[in-house]
Design a protein around this motif. Sequence first.
Motif, mmCIF file in Angstrom:
data_model
loop_
_atom_site.group_PDB
_atom_site.id
_atom_site.type_symbol
_atom_site.label_atom_id
_atom_site.label_comp_id
_atom_site.label_asym_id
_atom_site.label_seq_id
_atom_site.Cartn_x
_atom_site.Cartn_y
_atom_site.Cartn_z
ATOM 1 N N UNK A 130 78.890 71.600 -46.145
ATOM 2 C CA UNK A 130 78.165 73.056 -45.612
ATOM 3 C C UNK A 130 77.469 72.570 -44.606
ATOM 4 N N UNK A 131 77.708 72.426 -43.155
ATOM 5 C CA UNK A 131 76.534 72.181 -42.142
ATOM 6 C C UNK A 131 76.802 73.625 -41.567
ATOM 7 N N UNK A 132 75.344 72.654 -40.546
ATOM 8 C CA UNK A 132 75.384 73.652 -39.280
ATOM 9 C C UNK A 132 75.435 72.532 -37.780
ATOM 10 N N UNK A 133 74.987 72.809 -36.859
ATOM 11 C CA UNK A 133 74.766 72.346 -35.082
ATOM 12 C C UNK A 133 74.332 73.855 -34.789
ATOM 13 N N UNK A 134 73.290 73.530 -34.095
ATOM 14 C CA UNK A 134 72.629 74.790 -33.621
ATOM 15 C C UNK A 134 72.702 74.565 -31.955
ATOM 16 N N UNK A 135 72.285 75.925 -31.694
ATOM 17 C CA UNK A 135 72.751 75.309 -29.397
ATOM 18 C C UNK A 135 71.892 74.750 -29.210
ATOM 19 N N UNK A 136 72.449 73.873 -27.880
ATOM 20 C CA UNK A 136 71.726 72.653 -27.048
ATOM 21 C C UNK A 136 71.318 71.826 -28.399
ATOM 22 N N UNK A 137 71.626 71.281 -29.119
ATOM 23 C CA UNK A 137 71.014 70.378 -29.854
ATOM 24 C C UNK A 137 72.193 68.761 -29.563
ATOM 25 N N UNK A 138 71.527 67.822 -29.951
ATOM 26 C CA UNK A 138 72.757 66.711 -30.443
ATOM 27 C C UNK A 138 72.562 66.593 -31.639
ATOM 28 N N UNK A 139 73.270 66.874 -32.274
ATOM 29 C CA UNK A 139 73.849 66.439 -34.402
ATOM 30 C C UNK A 139 74.585 65.329 -34.271
ATOM 31 N N UNK A 140 73.962 64.474 -35.080
ATOM 32 C CA UNK A 140 74.838 63.254 -35.341
ATOM 33 C C UNK A 140 75.231 63.472 -36.973
ATOM 34 N N UNK A 141 76.479 62.856 -37.340
ATOM 35 C CA UNK A 141 77.116 63.262 -37.486
ATOM 36 C C UNK A 141 77.204 61.709 -38.513
ATOM 37 N N UNK A 142 76.250 60.857 -39.630
ATOM 38 C CA UNK A 142 76.068 59.531 -39.598
ATOM 39 C C UNK A 142 77.078 59.546 -41.100
ATOM 40 N N UNK A 143 78.180 58.512 -41.170
ATOM 41 C CA UNK A 143 77.753 58.101 -42.633
ATOM 42 C C UNK A 143 78.610 56.268 -42.034
ATOM 43 N N UNK A 144 79.252 56.012 -43.463
ATOM 44 C CA UNK A 144 80.394 54.261 -42.896
ATOM 45 C C UNK A 144 81.597 54.569 -42.822
ATOM 46 N N UNK A 145 82.312 53.732 -42.294
ATOM 47 C CA UNK A 145 83.578 54.201 -41.834
ATOM 48 C C UNK A 145 84.739 54.849 -43.316
ATOM 49 N N UNK A 146 85.379 55.452 -43.454
ATOM 50 C CA UNK A 146 85.868 56.877 -45.023
ATOM 51 C C UNK A 146 85.259 57.438 -44.721
ATOM 52 N N UNK A 147 84.161 57.730 -44.626
ATOM 53 C CA UNK A 147 83.000 58.545 -45.527
ATOM 54 C C UNK A 147 83.912 60.024 -45.191
ATOM 55 N N UNK A 148 84.584 60.100 -44.358
ATOM 56 C CA UNK A 148 85.397 61.649 -43.684
ATOM 57 C C UNK A 148 84.783 62.502 -42.884
ATOM 58 N N UNK A 149 84.152 61.756 -41.294
ATOM 59 C CA UNK A 149 83.821 62.161 -40.327
ATOM 60 C C UNK A 149 84.829 62.465 -39.663
ATOM 61 N N UNK A 150 85.467 61.994 -38.801
ATOM 62 C CA UNK A 150 86.354 61.902 -38.487
ATOM 63 C C UNK A 150 87.650 63.762 -38.824
ATOM 64 N N UNK A 151 87.671 63.410 -40.179
ATOM 65 C CA UNK A 151 88.468 64.150 -41.133
ATOM 66 C C UNK A 151 88.010 65.577 -40.688
#
Lengths: 296, 318
Positions: free
Chosen positions: B35-56
């Motif tokens: 459960x995450x939120x990205x707000x208007x105008x911000x740069x949101x970093x999605x951080x995690x090691x390889x295989x953590x589920x970022x791309x999915x």
Amino acid sequence: MTTMTDTSQSGLSPLTGSARAELLRLRKWPAVWIMVAVWLLLDLLFAYVFNYVAYRTGSGPFGGDGVPPDALLADMAADAVPRIFTAGMPMFGGAIMLILGALATGSGYGWGTWKTTALQGPGRISTFGGTLGALAAVVASVVVATFVLNLAAAMVIAGVEGQPITWPNAGEAAQALGAGALIFGMWTAAGAFVGVLTRSPALAVGLGLVWSMAVENLLRGVSGILPGLEYVTDVLPGTAAGSLAGALGAGDQADGDGAPGVLTILDAGPAAVLLAGYLVVFVLVATTVSARRDLT
Amino acid sequence: MTAAAASLWDMTTTIVTTDRLTKRYGDHVAVDDVSLTVRPGEVYGFLGPNGAGKTTTLRMLLGLIRPSGGTATVLGHPPGAPAAVAEVGALIEGPGFYPYLSGRDNLRVMARYRRLGDETVDTALTRVDLHDRGDDAFSTYSLGMKQRLGVACALLGDPELLILDEPTNGLDPAGMADMRALIVALAGQGQSVMLSSHMLSEVEEICDRVGVISGGRLIAESTVSDIRGASTLYVRAEPADVALAVAMQVGGDDAARVLDDNGVRIELDAGSAPQVVRALVQAGADVYEVRTSERSLEEVFFEITAESIAGTTQGVSR
């Protein structure tokens, strides 16, 4: 927003935008031009050049020993184009179109371009529909180009041989063009279908060619031995394509005066309906699968 | 929802919202209740090691794959809805282009899909510094050039939201710096950016907020400074056991920790430094170094992922 200079071109539907995009990338794809050129060259060689050499040298053409020279010349006349022009389509031309369809859809999975196009916003169905629309435009162009090339070859031969030019009947020409579009359209859709299912151009081309060039012929051969099998072989895509060409008068191979793949199993009507049916099924299944599948 | 209502909705709330988003492949849970939120105008970093589920996760937001559970909203629409995708520019897991076409023609194809004019292509190529090589075949591009073309494709038509999966992948240090500058500039124009990265320094440098994902679970979501926590005091004094005892006495038992180099980190701000030094001297310790220190995101990351793996996901700032 609707002027010709409008840069957003927002007047276009998503499907039209996608088809324009696909036409651009197919038009600039050397593989497409190579396949079209190979087909036109094969058509020219088998329908005119070899027959003309046979006619001039008095030897029988390939597979057609004993064909009288006058009959050979008549087959190469302009008014014979509607009859002759589909002869190479059911098998060799169809195989090339199957490769075209398979490469056009199958390659995108390996290159990741289906993923990229899915991220542009027209929707998956429009995106795939654009590919099919662009392929349809290629098929229509190839059919017309083949017809024009055959007419040109016939006229050159008539000129060299001092024969009068007899124009083909317009109705027959339209019928032949329609039949050619149906045969090529069905094989292209079959290729696109296999390309989507396998997600691999190599596998799709390989399987498609084995089916169209080998398996169907083997099944038709075995159907004489196994009773009941002919009910299946009579309605295979290749049977329908070959029968439509045969019904136009392209001649059956068994007559010694036709190209491989041309058959006389079905009448024109049922063959055309069957081809249209296969085309629709291939298009619908391929579109559904490509629209619903996870793109990883 | 009408376009106007959707727009208002976007402005007042969030650009991207996910609610317990989950993706399972058989028994394997690739993304677990995110459960995450990205707000208007911000740069949101999605951080995690390889295989953590970022791309999915990003694929689900773009409609490339279907979630197994949970919901997501992108620009007020369900993920993958044409209206949402049309306003999103994305680069997911490496650029996918036609190898036989030039970079420019590849972008022209994509511009046609977006029903945009060809001049947007030149603008995009210029922004990623590929204008001069635009007429070369994509297959001849270096990894970094391919990556930049992918970003250029995402920029076509100035979309409201950019979703960039490891955008600096394959770039040299100068290219990375350029890419980060570009992302900051885009955010400055009002575009929202959601980027994934396994490079902590990168996220630290350009992101307003970060979501940390590990093993498919979002284990922290906050601003970079919140996640990093307040600044601390670093003290190196001999003997080390005396230094630790003094640190615990001044800061409290839980506030002091011995680091690998025998230094001690104390959870106190810079204003407490004189008091700590005085106490150390009075205790007879030799003071070699005293400075304020901010935890790098890297340290935080390893701390919270270690906690997560240990099954203690509670207590991490959310």
